[in-house]
Design a protein around this motif. Sequence first.
Motif, PDB file in Angstrom:
ATOM      1  N   GLY A   6     -22.375  21.074  12.150  1.00 27.63           N
ATOM      2  CA  GLY A   6     -22.417  19.680  11.732  1.00 27.63           C
ATOM      3  C   GLY A   6     -21.085  19.202  11.197  1.00 27.63           C
ATOM      4  N   GLY A  37     -34.322  21.967  14.431  1.00 23.98           N
ATOM      5  CA  GLY A  37     -33.783  21.064  15.436  1.00 23.98           C
ATOM      6  C   GLY A  37     -34.746  20.891  16.607  1.00 23.98           C
ATOM      7  N   GLU A  43     -32.388  15.195  11.573  1.00 23.01           N
ATOM      8  CA  GLU A  43     -31.633  13.944  11.690  1.00 23.01           C
ATOM      9  C   GLU A  43     -32.313  12.822  10.907  1.00 23.01           C
ATOM     10  OE1 GLU A  43     -28.707  13.736  13.413  1.00 23.01           O
ATOM     11  OE2 GLU A  43     -28.457  11.689  12.704  1.00 23.01           O
ATOM     12  N   GLU A  60     -26.513  22.396   4.466  1.00 21.77           N
ATOM     13  CA  GLU A  60     -26.606  22.564   5.921  1.00 21.77           C
ATOM     14  C   GLU A  60     -27.384  21.393   6.529  1.00 21.77           C
ATOM     15  OE1 GLU A  60     -25.116  25.443   7.349  1.00 21.77           O
ATOM     16  OE2 GLU A  60     -25.376  24.379   9.232  1.00 21.77           O
ATOM     17  N   SER A  63     -25.155  18.346   6.495  1.00 20.38           N
ATOM     18  CA  SER A  63     -24.107  18.500   7.497  1.00 20.38           C
ATOM     19  C   SER A  63     -24.637  18.203   8.902  1.00 20.38           C
ATOM     20  CB  SER A  63     -23.527  19.918   7.446  1.00 20.38           C
ATOM     21  OG  SER A  63     -22.501  20.078   8.408  1.00 20.38           O
ATOM     22  N   ARG A  64     -25.923  18.499   9.108  1.00 21.91           N
ATOM     23  CA  ARG A  64     -26.530  18.304  10.433  1.00 21.91           C
ATOM     24  C   ARG A  64     -27.235  16.950  10.569  1.00 21.91           C
ATOM     25  NH1 ARG A  64     -27.964  23.667  13.171  1.00 21.91           N
ATOM     26  NH2 ARG A  64     -26.706  25.193  12.054  1.00 21.91           N
TER      27      ARG A  64
END
Length: 172
Positions: A6, A37, A43, A60, A63-64
């Motif tokens: 990310g 994911g 998201e 994390e 970041s993603r």
Amino acid sequence: MRVVAGVAGGLRLHAPAGRRLRPTSERVREALFASLGSLGVVEGARALDLFAGTGALGIEALSRGAAHATFVDDDPDALAAVRRNLDATGLAEAATVVRSDALGFLHGPVGPFDVAFVDPPYAFDAWAELLDLLPTDLAALESDKAVEAPPGWQTVRSRRYGGSVVTLVRRL
């Protein structure tokens, strides 16, 4: 220890030296976030990182692409590490850091969240109470053994990574 992927991918995370923290390894985070994911839940998500430690799981998620993460821990040194890591990754504006024990936090007016990361000390045994209070429908639980989903929850996946087992559970 680094952020795996990310916008902050590759950046180093700080863990207090000599502490009893057990940061989730890069390998485990990579596998966990591949699973999340595939479920399309990161998201834009509102993430909760309980027993945050270094904040590696919530960072994390941010970041993603998670929209916001709330980090909860009762250890001031752990929270200092979370704040330092948020500053180092440039993700602090999308985060809230709370000093509280996890169950006490959940008894307050909190959430809702889209996904929760729960990585308590391995001796933790109040999973049913915690999941009953958790204001989310999906949680990643990390322990040294698989966590049995209590009534009202079902296990989506459970995988062992060395000494850690990550169990994804979904509210029914």
